[in-house]
Design a protein around this motif. Structure first.
Motif, short mmCIF file in Angstrom:
data_model
loop_
_atom_site.label_atom_id
_atom_site.label_comp_id
_atom_site.label_asym_id
_atom_site.label_seq_id
_atom_site.Cartn_x
_atom_site.Cartn_y
_atom_site.Cartn_z
N UNK A 40 0.83 -1.21 0.00
CA UNK A 40 0.00 0.00 0.00
C UNK A 40 0.86 1.26 0.00
N UNK A 41 0.53 2.20 -0.89
CA UNK A 41 1.23 3.47 -0.99
C UNK A 41 0.24 4.60 -0.72
N UNK A 42 0.62 5.53 0.17
CA UNK A 42 -0.22 6.68 0.45
C UNK A 42 0.67 7.86 0.82
N UNK A 43 0.08 9.03 0.95
CA UNK A 43 0.82 10.21 1.35
C UNK A 43 0.15 10.84 2.57
N UNK A 44 0.92 11.57 3.32
CA UNK A 44 0.40 12.34 4.44
C UNK A 44 1.34 13.51 4.66
N UNK A 80 4.98 3.84 2.49
CA UNK A 80 4.89 2.65 1.65
C UNK A 80 5.11 1.42 2.52
N UNK A 81 4.11 0.54 2.54
CA UNK A 81 4.26 -0.70 3.30
C UNK A 81 4.92 -1.76 2.44
N UNK A 108 6.88 -6.00 2.23
CA UNK A 108 6.89 -7.38 2.67
C UNK A 108 7.86 -7.62 3.82
N UNK A 109 8.68 -6.60 4.15
CA UNK A 109 9.63 -6.72 5.27
C UNK A 109 9.01 -6.31 6.60
N UNK A 110 7.68 -6.20 6.65
CA UNK A 110 6.94 -5.86 7.87
C UNK A 110 7.19 -4.41 8.31
N UNK A 111 7.63 -3.57 7.40
CA UNK A 111 7.90 -2.18 7.74
C UNK A 111 7.01 -1.25 6.93
N UNK A 112 6.83 -0.03 7.45
CA UNK A 112 6.25 1.06 6.69
C UNK A 112 7.38 2.05 6.44
N UNK A 113 7.73 2.23 5.19
CA UNK A 113 8.87 3.06 4.80
C UNK A 113 8.40 4.50 4.58
N UNK A 114 9.16 5.44 5.11
CA UNK A 114 8.82 6.86 5.03
C UNK A 114 9.83 7.54 4.12
N UNK A 115 9.33 8.26 3.10
CA UNK A 115 10.18 8.94 2.14
C UNK A 115 9.94 10.45 2.20
N UNK A 116 11.02 11.20 2.46
CA UNK A 116 10.98 12.66 2.52
C UNK A 116 11.64 13.24 1.28
N UNK A 117 11.20 14.43 0.90
CA UNK A 117 11.82 15.13 -0.21
C UNK A 117 12.92 16.06 0.31
N UNK A 161 3.82 -7.47 11.18
CA UNK A 161 3.13 -8.10 10.07
C UNK A 161 3.18 -7.19 8.85
N UNK A 162 2.84 -7.76 7.70
CA UNK A 162 2.75 -6.95 6.48
C UNK A 162 1.52 -6.05 6.58
N UNK A 163 1.71 -4.77 6.41
CA UNK A 163 0.61 -3.82 6.49
C UNK A 163 -0.13 -3.77 5.15
N UNK A 164 -1.41 -4.09 5.18
CA UNK A 164 -2.23 -4.04 3.98
C UNK A 164 -2.91 -2.69 3.81
#
Length: 435
Positions: free
Chosen positions: A147-151, A165-166, A168-177, A200-203
């Motif tokens: 799952x990909x989203x923005x906030x 971005x969630x 398969x490594x059970x993480x939610x990755x945060x990307x900054x500009x 767990x994998x975040x859906x």
């Protein structure tokens, strides 16, 4: 494209016209529909099919059209997993679009994973979207994207848009500009500490900020059936102050955070009038809508506090639940919950209070099915936004065959506008008499 104007019968006076249908050459998934609102307030729909193609659905001069957008750096044989888009400006087109893809290596049985970020703007361009689609930053991923989203988060230069971005490594990755490229936060995320110890994998995930942006509630749901909700204080730095979880035996498809009251900000030209409905309003409790794939769905009121739950009736009677959205679809200033299923049905739930005839006492409030919309194909995604540019929101339903656009009956909208204008006039008259 197929166009139709069939009246859809609803219960309790909510009337929709199935105005348009746009077929897709190949189906998408629950992550491949994204509304994108431009600086003029018009909303486009970006729809991705699994087989590389991305389409823009919009209305031009009152007429619907759908065209393919040629996004670069999507290799042959790639499959699109998720797409998200946002306009970072309110005065010009500053689109930023994220697309995650999986590329299968021919003959090797291996896969490569990429996160493409498209961003640019050109005031001299006839189509900002066409310009953006040609300016790509590609990030290689060492995990399968979901799952990909923005906030938004409060960074060094103030509030900024970030990608979540969630994987398969059970993480939610945060990307900054960093104004040149996008960088992932390393290690435990200082901006989102609530995502540091997921198991767990975040859906699906959803984030709701308080009106003053000093607090937020973050909810994550995963393939292991666990839902975790976090209360986070943002002043001076993000800090988890409370958390609660609940588990099911099956994966949780979606989780939504929302407040029951749908209060719109008062426009500047109306702030001179003392609108009683918008004064001294206490902040509503945060509700959580939890939609499990194979079990019944639930609404939790004040999940981090009283943890009151209410089952959504019939939610397990129409095959797998795939999507959910929360909106005020009947324009009574109270949000409803819409649940889409693989069984080709969208259920609309409303919080109602029933009076017991014998005891003549009100029973506890409960969420009831007040409307049912039947579709010809499984429902993959739902959105509620103004795509026609007429000032009224439309219900967008993506199925495995294409996009349905349901419009409110214009006669109902005319009655609503006249009633609100009458209320505004009464407030204005009362304010002038008090002065």
């Amino acid at each position: 494209m197929e166009t139709k104007a069939k009246q859809v019968t609803q219960k309790e006076g909510l009337n929709f016209i199935d105005a348009h249908f746009f077929s897709l050459p190949s189906q998408g998934n629950i992550y491949t529909l994204s509304p994108l609102t431009d600086a003029q307030g018009y909303t486009k729909l970006l729809v991705a099919s699994l087989q590389r193609k991305i389409y823009c659905l919009e209305y031009k001069n009152g007429r619907p059209c759908m065209r393919e957008v040629p996004f670069t750096y999507i290799p042959a044989g790639a499959e699109i997993v998720s797409i998200d888009a946002v306009n970072r400006s309110v005065i010009q087109e500053d689109f930023i679009i994220g697309i995650t893809i999986i590329k299968k290596e021919d003959g090797k049985g291996q896969q490569s994973h990429f996160f493409n970020i498209y961003s640019d703007w050109d005031l001299n361009s006839d189509s900002a979207l066409e310009v953006v689609s040609q300016n790509c930053l590609t990030l290689n991923l060492d995990f399968v994207p979901y799952y990909l989203c923005h906030t938004q988060t409060n960074g060094k230069a103030g509030w900024e848009t970030v990608w979540l971005l969630s994987g398969s490594d059970h993480r939610i990755h945060v990307y900054h500009s960093d104004e040149v490229s996008y960088q992932e936060e390393e290690g435990d995320s200082p901006s989102f500490p609530e995502f540091s110890n997921l198991t767990q994998i975040t859906l699906w995930m959803d984030i709701l900020y308080s009106p003053d942006k000093k607090r937020r509630v973050s909810a994550v749901a995963g393939e292991g059936g666990k839902v975790e909700v976090f209360g986070v204080t943002l002043d001076p730095l993000p800090r988890v102050t409370s958390s609660q979880s609940v588990s099911w035996d099956y994966p949780v498809a979606t989780v939504n955070t929302f407040r029951l009251n749908n209060t719109l900000p008062v426009p500047e030209f109306l702030k001179a009038f003392r609108l009683q409905d918008h004064q001294d309003c206490e902040e509503d409790a945060v509700h959580i809508a939890v939609c499990t794939a194979l079990e019944s769905c639930f609404i939790y009121r004040d999940f981090l506090g009283s943890h009151e739950s209410c089952l959504l009736p019939e939610s397990s009677a129409h095959d797998v639940v795939l999507c959910c959205t929360v909106c005020d679809i009947d324009h009574d200033s109270k949000n409803e919950v819409l649940v889409g299923t693989y069984g080709q049905v969208v259920l609309v739930y409303k919080l109602v209070e029933e009076e017991e005839e014998e005891e003549k006492e009100k029973s506890p409030a409960a969420w009831k099915v007040v409307h049912t919309i039947k579709l010809p194909c499984p429902v993959l995604s739902i959105a509620y936004c103004d795509v026609t540019g007429d000032g009224c929101f439309e219900l967008i339903i993506m199925t495995s065959a294409g996009i349905h656009i349901f419009q409110h009956d214009p006669r109902d909208m005319a009655v609503l506008v006249l009633r609100r204008l009458r209320t505004l006039t009464e407030h204005k008259t009362s304010s002038m008499l008090e002065a």
